[in-house]
Design a protein around this motif. Sequence first.
Motif, PDB file in Angstrom:
ATOM      1  N   LYS A  11       0.832  -1.203   0.000  1.00 46.51           N
ATOM      2  CA  LYS A  11       0.000   0.000   0.000  1.00 46.51           C
ATOM      3  C   LYS A  11       0.861   1.245   0.000  1.00 46.51           C
ATOM      4  O   LYS A  11       0.470   2.279  -0.509  1.00 46.51           O
ATOM      5  N   SER A  12       2.026   1.144   0.577  1.00 46.13           N
ATOM      6  CA  SER A  12       2.941   2.283   0.562  1.00 46.13           C
ATOM      7  C   SER A  12       4.273   1.858  -0.045  1.00 46.13           C
ATOM      8  O   SER A  12       4.464   0.679  -0.349  1.00 46.13           O
TER       9      SER A  12
ATOM     10  N   ASN B 175       8.052   1.661  -7.673  1.00 49.20           N
ATOM     11  CA  ASN B 175       7.126   2.310  -6.747  1.00 49.20           C
ATOM     12  C   ASN B 175       6.711   1.367  -5.617  1.00 49.20           C
ATOM     13  O   ASN B 175       7.496   1.026  -4.775  1.00 49.20           O
ATOM     14  N   ASN B 176       5.478   0.871  -5.745  1.00 48.96           N
ATOM     15  CA  ASN B 176       4.981   0.029  -4.655  1.00 48.96           C
ATOM     16  C   ASN B 176       5.054  -1.461  -4.955  1.00 48.96           C
ATOM     17  O   ASN B 176       4.591  -2.274  -4.185  1.00 48.96           O
ATOM     18  N   THR B 177       5.554  -1.806  -6.116  1.00 44.97           N
ATOM     19  CA  THR B 177       5.614  -3.235  -6.476  1.00 44.97           C
ATOM     20  C   THR B 177       7.058  -3.720  -6.478  1.00 44.97           C
ATOM     21  O   THR B 177       7.964  -3.012  -6.910  1.00 44.97           O
TER      22      THR B 177
ATOM     23  N   SER C  77       5.376 -10.133   5.936  1.00 42.49           N
ATOM     24  CA  SER C  77       4.246  -9.861   6.835  1.00 42.49           C
ATOM     25  C   SER C  77       4.370  -8.502   7.500  1.00 42.49           C
ATOM     26  O   SER C  77       3.395  -7.964   8.017  1.00 42.49           O
ATOM     27  N   GLU C  78       5.568  -7.961   7.494  1.00 36.92           N
ATOM     28  CA  GLU C  78       5.745  -6.633   8.080  1.00 36.92           C
ATOM     29  C   GLU C  78       5.193  -5.534   7.176  1.00 36.92           C
ATOM     30  O   GLU C  78       5.056  -4.391   7.576  1.00 36.92           O
ATOM     31  N   ILE C  79       4.909  -5.898   5.943  1.00 35.69           N
ATOM     32  CA  ILE C  79       4.460  -4.889   4.986  1.00 35.69           C
ATOM     33  C   ILE C  79       2.940  -4.959   4.838  1.00 35.69           C
ATOM     34  O   ILE C  79       2.363  -6.053   4.849  1.00 35.69           O
ATOM     35  N   GLU C  80       2.359  -3.816   4.681  1.00 34.04           N
ATOM     36  CA  GLU C  80       0.919  -3.769   4.410  1.00 34.04           C
ATOM     37  C   GLU C  80       0.697  -4.067   2.932  1.00 34.04           C
ATOM     38  O   GLU C  80       1.021  -3.256   2.079  1.00 34.04           O
TER      39      GLU C  80
END
Lengths: 293, 264
Positions: free
Chosen positions: A228-229, A248-250, A267-270
């Motif tokens: 998401k970020s 970017n975000n990918t 798992s730490e990433i949204e």
Amino acid sequence: MNVIEIKDLTKNYRKSRGIIDVNLNIEEGEIFGFIGPNGAGKSTTIRTLLGLIYPSKGTATIFGKNCIEHPDIRKELGYLPSEVFYYDNMRVIDLLKYSASFYKKDCTKRINELAEIMDLDLKKKIDDLSFGNKKKVGIVQGLLHEPKLIILDEPTSGLDPLMQQKFFDLIAQENRKGATVFFSSHILSEVQKMCSRVAFIKEGKIIKTEKMSTLQENSYKRFSIEAKSAINKEAFNMNGVSSFELKNNTANFIFKGNINSIMKKISEIELRNISIEEPDLEEIFMHYYAKED
Amino acid sequence: MNIFIRELKAHRKALIIWSICMALLVLSGMGKYTAYSSGGASSEVFDKLPNTMKVMLGLNGFEVTKISGFFAFLFPYLEITTAIHAALLGSSIIAKEERDKTTEFLIAKPVSRNTIITSKLLAALINVIIINLVSLLSSLAIVSSFNTGEDITGEILILHLIMFIVQLIFLTLGTLLAAWLRKSKISGSLVANIIIVGYIISKVTDLVDYLKALNIFSPFKYFSLQKAVNENEISISTTLLCLAVIAVFTACTYYFYQRRDMNV
């Protein structure tokens, strides 16, 4: 028993690099893939095995005998070169009979069987044949004496898909009868289909020898994640991550190692999206071959 | 054995063409004999030619108005033709496998390189013998049909023995170069050039006495044709030396081919 044993094999050409310290063992009854881009040293290795060229260092043995000193080991060897050239003024059958005359056994029956399978006209002159048909002559020529070791150098180029399939069936059949196959190629899908083990060669050096199952099943996963970020590149600077691409975000990367450790990281990433795939050999291959510069 | 038969078959057509050319060469060469022998006047013309001219025409040292002299005058042309045949045959019988990219086929078979060379040398030897016999038999036949005087069978036999030795020298030189040179393709043109140079040397040394030492580079000068014509004899020591050269060239052919990295 090892059918082929290559120890520290090195070949220097005057100007160009040949192969450097190649080590390979090919066991009886296996189909061994030899993968690398053009010019990596596949053909150089094979030519040493055939006794066409002399190694600068190291040894190569077939059936336990040095392949330079014992030409008679080639009785049990069938070879299909990548480009097929034969004596022009001969008919196909003349060439095949000439080839058979080196083996001191009657190969007529096998010639006819193989020609039928490969749909090859034995009466034509070799100069009149198309590239694909010459290749078929090469296949019959390489298999007519029912060799115990089959060496294939880029065998499928020039064959249409139907013939390729017949060819693979033929090789698989020979393998079931007990023949060992050494299969060199730069086309990964065909190696993937056939081989039990595979060696990668790059710039004259073997960079990896692995079981096909290990390559495909366990070690490598292709990850694509979309967050998401913005993703922090540093977070993925860990063991086992490679071919990391961030837009970017990918993020896309190949992971090899304990899945749990990478899952913890992720798992730490949204996340917005994730896909985890089996990479095909092509990707693993590119991963090995990506120039380190 | 199979390689030997294969080579014989592969060279059959070329052999027939060369044989016909040899017979025609003898025929057309001897055909001019009538003009040379027709009368005393022509003999005087030849005598009055300056020596340089005689050498260039190959007339020096022989009485070309007599059949024995005329055949000796014709012989170097036959000799150089068979030498070219032998040299090109020797170089191509080895080099063609790489030229036609059939090396991979051949070497992947269970044969040693020595067997390959032996088969090829034997096949080439048969070819060279046939060419020599064609030249010999057509010379004997055609000479006897023109000849009205002395019998020169002995001379023709001796000259063809010399021809055979020269053929073997160039044949083995051809195989040696093809086995040795990394680009074996060029061995053919190289050996042809060596023949031309050898031929030119043989002319130059006829003209310029103090260059006689150069004759060592010209197999055409190893044997004295005068001796062959006048005494029907061949120098034993020269023959032995030539056989030694042939043996060395042959051994080198084996040696270099055995150690060769084949170009594919």
